[in-house]
Enzyme design. Structure first.
Site, PDB file in Angstrom:
ATOM      1  N   CYS A  66       0.485  11.694   6.600  1.00 45.24           N
ATOM      2  CA  CYS A  66       0.321  10.727   7.685  1.00 45.24           C
ATOM      3  C   CYS A  66       0.343  11.441   9.026  1.00 45.24           C
ATOM      4  CB  CYS A  66       1.447   9.695   7.667  1.00 45.24           C
ATOM      5  SG  CYS A  66       1.370   8.575   6.257  1.00 45.24           S
ATOM      6  N   CYS A  83      -2.455   1.376   4.254  1.00 43.48           N
ATOM      7  CA  CYS A  83      -3.077   1.471   2.960  1.00 43.48           C
ATOM      8  C   CYS A  83      -4.308   2.345   3.144  1.00 43.48           C
ATOM      9  CB  CYS A  83      -3.447   0.089   2.443  1.00 43.48           C
ATOM     10  SG  CYS A  83      -3.605   0.052   0.665  1.00 43.48           S
ATOM     11  N   CYS A 143       0.260   1.122  -0.558  1.00 41.19           N
ATOM     12  CA  CYS A 143      -0.513   1.601  -1.717  1.00 41.19           C
ATOM     13  C   CYS A 143      -0.104   3.038  -2.011  1.00 41.19           C
ATOM     14  CB  CYS A 143      -2.010   1.460  -1.496  1.00 41.19           C
ATOM     15  SG  CYS A 143      -2.742   2.529  -0.269  1.00 41.19           S
TER      16      CYS A 143
END
Length: 169
Positions: free
Chosen positions: A96, A12, A88
């Protein structure tokens, strides 16, 4: 021969509520088959007090709970991850890190309870709702026959757990 343990990272943005809840839930219900971790792209540096209160009320040990960066899980000393789940929407939209071992990933978006407004009871309800949603998804995930399912089918099921019907097709 002992059963394989799967490493799961919940991501998140702030790592103060949803991802911490998911980590606690999976570590409890994973029956030793799963080891859960959580992290954030921009960690708040502290776990939200309502997260800790809820976990304690649900009889979770909160000694593990700390807000940390996802960078801890992208280095050479990090555990090899089998699964990475964003919980989220903002973390799902971010770029990422490249995770060692090419883990399977899916987005299991849950409304941010830390952003809830209203009375204290309404805010607590938002945390309870997030816990319930994550608990339900994790229960489905832990019941999947991971050792006997092909990657494509598994990916479709992971996406379906998060409610991404378009990808789960």
């Amino acid at each position: 021969m002992s059963e394989r343990i799967y490493n799961v990272l919940f991501l998140c943005t702030g790592n103060s509520a949803r991802s911490i809840l998911a980590e606690a839930i999976l570590n409890r219900v994973g029956n030793g088959r799963f080891r859960a971790f959580s992290a954030g792209s921009q960690p708040k540096g502290a776990v939200h007090p309502a997260t800790l209160r809820l976990l304690e009320a649900m009889n979770h040990d909160t000694g593990f709970a700390r807000s940390k960066s996802w960078e801890e899980f992208s280095g050479p000393d990090a555990p090899t991850l089998d699964f990475v789940f964003t919980v989220c929407d903002s973390a799902a939209a971010e770029s990422c890190p490249i995770w060692p071992g090419q883990p399977m990933s899916a987005h299991w978006g849950v409304p941010d309870p830390a952003a809830a407004e209203g009375t204290e009871a309404e805010k607590n309800l938002a945390f309870a709702d997030a816990y319930r949603m994550l608990s339900n998804r994790i229960a489905v995930f832990t019941s999947l026959p991971l050792a006997s399912i092909d990657r494509l089918t598994l990916q479709k099921r992971l996406d379906a757990i998060g409610g991404d019907v378009a990808k789960a097709g």
